[in-house]
Design a protein around this motif. Structure first.
Motif, mmCIF file in Angstrom:
data_model
loop_
_atom_site.group_PDB
_atom_site.id
_atom_site.type_symbol
_atom_site.label_atom_id
_atom_site.label_comp_id
_atom_site.label_asym_id
_atom_site.label_seq_id
_atom_site.Cartn_x
_atom_site.Cartn_y
_atom_site.Cartn_z
ATOM 1 N N GLU A 61 13.553 23.867 -2.988
ATOM 2 C CA GLU A 61 12.717 23.882 -3.905
ATOM 3 C C GLU A 61 12.841 25.064 -4.622
ATOM 4 O O GLU A 61 12.294 26.413 -4.622
ATOM 5 N N ARG A 81 -1.732 19.514 -17.181
ATOM 6 C CA ARG A 81 -2.825 20.090 -16.270
ATOM 7 C C ARG A 81 -3.374 21.422 -17.138
ATOM 8 O O ARG A 81 -2.703 22.222 -17.544
ATOM 9 N N TYR A 93 -0.472 21.965 -8.128
ATOM 10 C CA TYR A 93 0.588 20.862 -8.360
ATOM 11 C C TYR A 93 0.324 20.500 -9.780
ATOM 12 O O TYR A 93 -0.698 19.911 -10.127
ATOM 13 N N ASP A 106 7.850 17.330 -10.727
ATOM 14 C CA ASP A 106 6.440 17.326 -10.409
ATOM 15 C C ASP A 106 6.197 18.662 -9.551
ATOM 16 O O ASP A 106 6.088 18.618 -8.318
ATOM 17 N N PRO A 107 6.362 19.842 -10.172
ATOM 18 C CA PRO A 107 6.404 21.148 -9.122
ATOM 19 C C PRO A 107 5.131 21.677 -8.946
ATOM 20 O O PRO A 107 4.016 21.107 -9.245
ATOM 21 N N SER A 120 7.901 25.933 -8.964
ATOM 22 C CA SER A 120 8.622 25.656 -7.553
ATOM 23 C C SER A 120 9.142 24.053 -7.694
ATOM 24 O O SER A 120 8.229 23.096 -7.483
ATOM 25 N N ILE A 121 10.230 23.802 -8.250
ATOM 26 C CA ILE A 121 10.494 22.438 -8.722
ATOM 27 C C ILE A 121 11.065 21.472 -7.824
ATOM 28 O O ILE A 121 11.783 21.805 -6.768
ATOM 29 N N ALA A 122 10.880 20.268 -8.122
ATOM 30 C CA ALA A 122 11.301 19.143 -7.369
ATOM 31 C C ALA A 122 12.761 18.685 -7.981
ATOM 32 O O ALA A 122 13.192 19.553 -8.715
ATOM 33 N N PHE A 175 -6.244 26.548 1.252
ATOM 34 C CA PHE A 175 -5.105 25.614 0.605
ATOM 35 C C PHE A 175 -4.765 25.902 -0.833
ATOM 36 O O PHE A 175 -5.632 25.923 -1.568
ATOM 37 N N PHE A 176 -3.429 25.922 -1.003
ATOM 38 C CA PHE A 176 -2.895 26.242 -2.297
ATOM 39 C C PHE A 176 -2.949 27.300 -2.964
ATOM 40 O O PHE A 176 -3.463 27.763 -4.180
ATOM 41 N N GLY A 194 2.775 22.703 1.259
ATOM 42 C CA GLY A 194 4.071 22.204 1.914
ATOM 43 C C GLY A 194 3.882 20.586 1.805
ATOM 44 O O GLY A 194 3.119 20.072 1.533
ATOM 45 N N LYS A 197 1.505 16.360 5.367
ATOM 46 C CA LYS A 197 0.121 16.294 5.573
ATOM 47 C C LYS A 197 -0.432 17.015 6.975
ATOM 48 O O LYS A 197 -1.497 16.679 7.295
ATOM 49 N N GLU A 202 4.050 27.831 3.126
ATOM 50 C CA GLU A 202 5.548 28.061 2.643
ATOM 51 C C GLU A 202 5.653 29.561 2.385
ATOM 52 O O GLU A 202 4.805 30.250 1.631
ATOM 53 N N TYR A 204 7.426 32.376 0.505
ATOM 54 C CA TYR A 204 8.596 32.471 -0.578
ATOM 55 C C TYR A 204 9.512 33.579 -0.178
ATOM 56 O O TYR A 204 9.163 34.777 -0.476
ATOM 57 N N LEU A 242 2.986 11.315 -0.190
ATOM 58 C CA LEU A 242 3.532 12.412 -0.921
ATOM 59 C C LEU A 242 4.839 11.853 -1.818
ATOM 60 O O LEU A 242 5.721 11.431 -1.194
ATOM 61 N N LEU A 243 4.708 11.997 -3.234
ATOM 62 C CA LEU A 243 5.636 11.474 -4.070
ATOM 63 C C LEU A 243 6.969 12.063 -4.020
ATOM 64 O O LEU A 243 7.050 13.429 -3.848
HETATM 65 N N1 THG Z 1 6.019 22.959 -2.232
HETATM 66 C C1 THG Z 1 6.690 23.823 -3.050
HETATM 67 N N2 THG Z 1 7.702 23.154 -3.837
HETATM 68 C C2 THG Z 1 8.061 21.920 -4.171
HETATM 69 C C3 THG Z 1 7.299 21.170 -3.138
HETATM 70 C C4 THG Z 1 6.497 21.488 -2.074
HETATM 71 N N3 THG Z 1 8.758 21.618 -4.856
HETATM 72 C C5 THG Z 1 9.297 20.389 -4.675
HETATM 73 C C6 THG Z 1 8.281 19.120 -4.381
HETATM 74 N N4 THG Z 1 7.577 19.783 -3.137
HETATM 75 C C7 THG Z 1 7.464 18.881 -5.459
HETATM 76 N N5 THG Z 1 6.554 18.054 -5.241
HETATM 77 C C8 THG Z 1 5.003 18.086 -4.753
HETATM 78 C C9 THG Z 1 4.480 16.803 -4.338
HETATM 79 C C10 THG Z 1 3.408 16.931 -3.432
HETATM 80 C C11 THG Z 1 2.805 18.173 -3.305
HETATM 81 C C12 THG Z 1 3.448 19.179 -3.378
HETATM 82 C C13 THG Z 1 4.665 19.264 -4.148
HETATM 83 C C14 THG Z 1 1.627 18.286 -2.664
HETATM 84 N N6 THG Z 1 0.720 17.247 -2.720
HETATM 85 C C15 THG Z 1 -0.668 17.422 -2.181
HETATM 86 C C16 THG Z 1 -1.205 16.063 -1.807
HETATM 87 O O1 THG Z 1 -0.776 15.184 -2.876
HETATM 88 O O2 THG Z 1 -1.825 15.599 -1.088
HETATM 89 C C17 THG Z 1 -1.793 18.341 -2.492
HETATM 90 C C18 THG Z 1 -1.762 18.174 -4.042
HETATM 91 C C19 THG Z 1 -3.099 19.189 -4.628
HETATM 92 O O3 THG Z 1 -4.148 18.827 -4.093
HETATM 93 O O4 THG Z 1 -3.121 19.997 -5.364
HETATM 94 O O5 THG Z 1 1.347 19.149 -1.819
HETATM 95 O O6 THG Z 1 5.625 20.828 -1.509
HETATM 96 N N7 THG Z 1 6.575 25.148 -3.098
#
Ligand code: THG
Length: 366
Positions: A61, A81, A93, A106-107, A120-122, A175-176, A194, A197, A202, A204, A242-243
């Protein structure tokens, strides 16, 4: 089993020595970096993640750092957003799209200060897009990839493990959100976030040199918590919806198709690239969308899109699928056309092993 050829293009992480010592059994490549996929077995890792605590090497990430007077303006150009209410110490997110509204990444956006952000990139080369925007719009921002490697601590016992290494104050992180915590004289951003679920954090990790010391400190402190090395778990992340960028959505999809419309406030995201295209799709609504799907019978690993059929008409595709022990079905993520996306709709999925019965679910399992 074939192996992956080590080379400079397939980057190791600051934690790779620990991952290997923990007996990693499989890797994927993500942002040109090693990402573990299995330690004991995907099913054993799954049960352990849901009941204990794991330490994850998610250094892949990678961070795209924005620094300078135009950093906040650039950040808002990159995502639909609305970031106006976002404060330092928050993570969002954020879908990122091109000028057609196609998903580029979708970072998680991490706001360190008004003029300093991490993206923090996908798994896509977002840095190149960001550098192109900065150059094209002559923005006063420095863009680079810093020596920052996220280390995940995930699972129901993560608060207890983290408190032992960073102190009880970590329990207060919401959270977040993130706070700054000392490790061996270094101040590190620690977020409650992270890719599971099950709850967790996390870290850094800034500076590769403290990667293994931190890894070892977590395992030392967590001996009696049954801490294990883990990694994003295919079954658990599908259950949780989680996509995975590149799997469940690509540049061919809008955020609305990906079910990320709730993270778009396109109307008020002034200056965002792709705004006009997204205003159109937000108004008309998507004609296909991500759905939770259950599949009956035995299925092979999903390493390509499986057509979803209604009779002999293709009405979508399954892009992630795995057997779930807890739900006693195959859990899956798919993109389904509007005509067939209602919960309860029965479809046929064409797997490489033959046709299987599938059902559109009302929601994800977790
Ligand atoms: N953490 C961090 N960087 C990342 C990821 C991560 N980079 C790559 C990848 N994961 C990016 N994609 C996601 C996908 C889902 C979520 C975070 C990054 C996620 N989603 C929650 C959900 O869908 O339930 C919460 C979303 C929200 O409510 O804001 O956490 O995991 N550092």
């Amino acid at each position: 089993m074939a192996t992956i050829a080590p080379s400079r293009r397939v980057r190791r992480t600051p934690f790779s020595d620990g991952v290997e010592a923990a007996g990693v059994k499989g890797y994927t490549v993500y942002n040109h970096m090693l990402l573990p996929t299995v330690f004991r077995s995907v099913v054993e890792d799954y049960h352990h993640l849901k009941s204990e605590v794991q330490v994850w090497d998610v250094a892949c990430e990678r961070q795209v750092e924005l620094r300078g007077p135009d950093a906040a303006r650039l950040m808002q150009m990159l995502t639909p957003r609305d970031l106006r209410g976002m404060l330092p110490g928050q993570c969002y997110y954020v879908p990122m799209v091109d000028e057609t509204g196609g998903m580029l990444n979708d970072p998680v956006a991490v706001k360190l200060a008004e003029d300093r952000w991490w993206i923090s990139i996908a798994d896509s080369d977002l840095l190149l897009w960001v550098k192109g925007i900065v150059h094209g719009f002559r923005l006063d921002v420095l863009v680079d990839e810093p020596d920052v490697s996220p280390l995940g601590v995930q699972g129901p016992k993560s608060d207890d493990l983290m408190a032992r290494v960073f102190g009880d104050k970590v329990r207060d992180i919401r959270f977040f959100r993130f706070g700054w915590f000392d490790f061996q004289g270094r101040s590190l951003a620690v977020a409650r976030s992270g890719y599971s679920k099950q709850g967790g954090f996390e870290i850094y990790v800034e500076g590769s040199d403290i990667g293994m010391p931190l890894w070892n400190a977590l395992f030392e402190a967590g001996k009696d918590l049954n801490v294990h090395a883990g990694c994003p778990n295919l079954i658990e992340r599908i259950e949780g919806g989680l996509l995975s960028y590149g799997n469940d959505m690509t540049r061919d999809n809008t955020p609305h198709e990906a079910g990320l419309g709730k993270f778009c406030s396109t109307q008020t995201a002034i200056g965002c690239v792709g705004r006009d295209a997204l205003l159109r799709v937000a108004k008309e609504g998507p004609t296909q969308q991500i759905r939770a799907i259950s599949i009956d019978g035995d299925i092979p690993p999903c390493d390509r899109a499986w057509p979803l059929m209604a009779g002999d008409k293709k009405v979508g595709q399954v892009t992630s699928a795995a057997r779930s022990p807890d739900y006693n079905t195959n859990v899956a993520i798919g993109m389904v056309r509007m005509t067939h996306w209602d919960a309860g709709t029965r479809l046929t999925v064409h797997t490489p092993d033959g046709p299987r019965e599938a059902t559109v679910q009302p929601k994800f399992w977790i």
